[in-house]
Design a protein around this motif. Sequence first.
Motif, mmCIF file in Angstrom:
data_model
loop_
_atom_site.group_PDB
_atom_site.id
_atom_site.type_symbol
_atom_site.label_atom_id
_atom_site.label_comp_id
_atom_site.label_asym_id
_atom_site.label_seq_id
_atom_site.Cartn_x
_atom_site.Cartn_y
_atom_site.Cartn_z
ATOM 1 N N LEU A 81 4.615 -0.777 12.817
ATOM 2 C CA LEU A 81 4.053 -0.184 11.603
ATOM 3 C C LEU A 81 3.342 1.132 11.911
ATOM 4 N N ASP A 82 2.616 1.175 13.028
ATOM 5 C CA ASP A 82 1.969 2.425 13.424
ATOM 6 C C ASP A 82 3.010 3.503 13.704
ATOM 7 N N LEU A 83 4.102 3.098 14.310
ATOM 8 C CA LEU A 83 5.172 4.029 14.636
ATOM 9 C C LEU A 83 5.793 4.615 13.363
ATOM 10 N N ALA A 84 5.819 3.823 12.292
ATOM 11 C CA ALA A 84 6.422 4.280 11.039
ATOM 12 C C ALA A 84 5.587 5.340 10.338
ATOM 13 N N ASN A 85 4.299 5.415 10.680
ATOM 14 C CA ASN A 85 3.404 6.362 10.025
ATOM 15 C C ASN A 85 3.773 7.805 10.379
ATOM 16 N N GLY A 86 4.250 8.546 9.390
ATOM 17 C CA GLY A 86 4.575 9.950 9.613
ATOM 18 C C GLY A 86 5.915 10.202 10.261
ATOM 19 N N ASN A 146 0.808 -1.219 0.000
ATOM 20 C CA ASN A 146 0.000 0.000 0.000
ATOM 21 C C ASN A 146 0.841 1.268 0.000
ATOM 22 N N GLY A 147 2.157 1.118 0.038
ATOM 23 C CA GLY A 147 3.034 2.278 -0.007
ATOM 24 C C GLY A 147 3.177 2.995 1.325
ATOM 25 N N ASN A 148 2.762 2.346 2.419
ATOM 26 C CA ASN A 148 2.864 2.973 3.747
ATOM 27 C C ASN A 148 4.273 2.883 4.317
ATOM 28 N N ILE A 149 5.037 1.901 3.847
ATOM 29 C CA ILE A 149 6.427 1.736 4.265
ATOM 30 C C ILE A 149 7.252 1.395 3.031
ATOM 31 N N THR A 150 8.553 1.273 3.211
ATOM 32 C CA THR A 150 9.441 0.913 2.108
ATOM 33 C C THR A 150 10.146 -0.410 2.430
ATOM 34 N N TYR A 151 10.901 -0.890 1.458
ATOM 35 C CA TYR A 151 11.663 -2.126 1.666
ATOM 36 C C TYR A 151 12.710 -1.941 2.757
ATOM 37 N N ASP A 152 13.158 -0.698 2.968
ATOM 38 C CA ASP A 152 14.102 -0.423 4.051
ATOM 39 C C ASP A 152 13.475 -0.751 5.407
#
Length: 255
Positions: A155-160, A124-130
């Motif tokens: 994953l929630d932490l990665a948002n923004g 969904n493009g919310n995160i990257t392969y990194d």
Amino acid sequence: MAYSLLFVRFTVIPLAYNTNMVEVVGLVETARKVADIDPYLETDELLCEIAIALERTRAAIDAASINILAELHVRNTTDTEHGLPTPTWLARHTHSSVGAAKHRVRTAIKVRTKFRLTQHALANGNITYDHVRVLTKACRPPIADAIIELEAEFLDLANGMVFEAWRAQVESIVELLDQDGTFDPNDDLDRNSLSLSATLDGITKLDGTLTGDNAIVVTELVNTKADELFRQFTADATHDPDLKVPARRTLLALA
């Protein structure tokens, strides 16, 4: 021509879960057309939109790759059909390094079996392969179960959050979970072992465990020899078909 490029993000992202070969071929052709555009002819705003769309597309393709590589591994397809382990087969056909291919396949297997939420977030493009690499690297003995349980929170932490800050947060949590310090398989020498037991009828049984660099070196050498044997057996019309069995070929390669 320029504005049609904006549709890349809409036509490519769903392909993470679409195995239709016609659409995959279309994806490759579209990517090649985008690569051939002259950026000097585009506006600043359009270039910014294209750059973001391409990165989201990259994430979707990575998610699709995870799906496909993990499935190939589960089916043992490349070994059965081509006599090559999945990473070696991938490296040979994409002209990439075997080490990089092994890393992608290992990551794909780990994501497919342990981090399904991460796979969806990537598609969904919310995160990257990194982000994926950070989580799969953190999922190591003896804290793997704890990392998997924290997947949604990570994953929630990665948002923004800027990636570097997010990675630092994850690593600090991993450090707290791993009270014994960072696990390095090269330091875990006690787990390396090999036993040979001979029977009265002349059969020898092998049972061993390798970690870290030892595992990498031995696996690479054995796989390389096994590939060579497969090519020899395939070229020889009189060969015993049983020699195409992967486990038997691996043993002969070790010998």
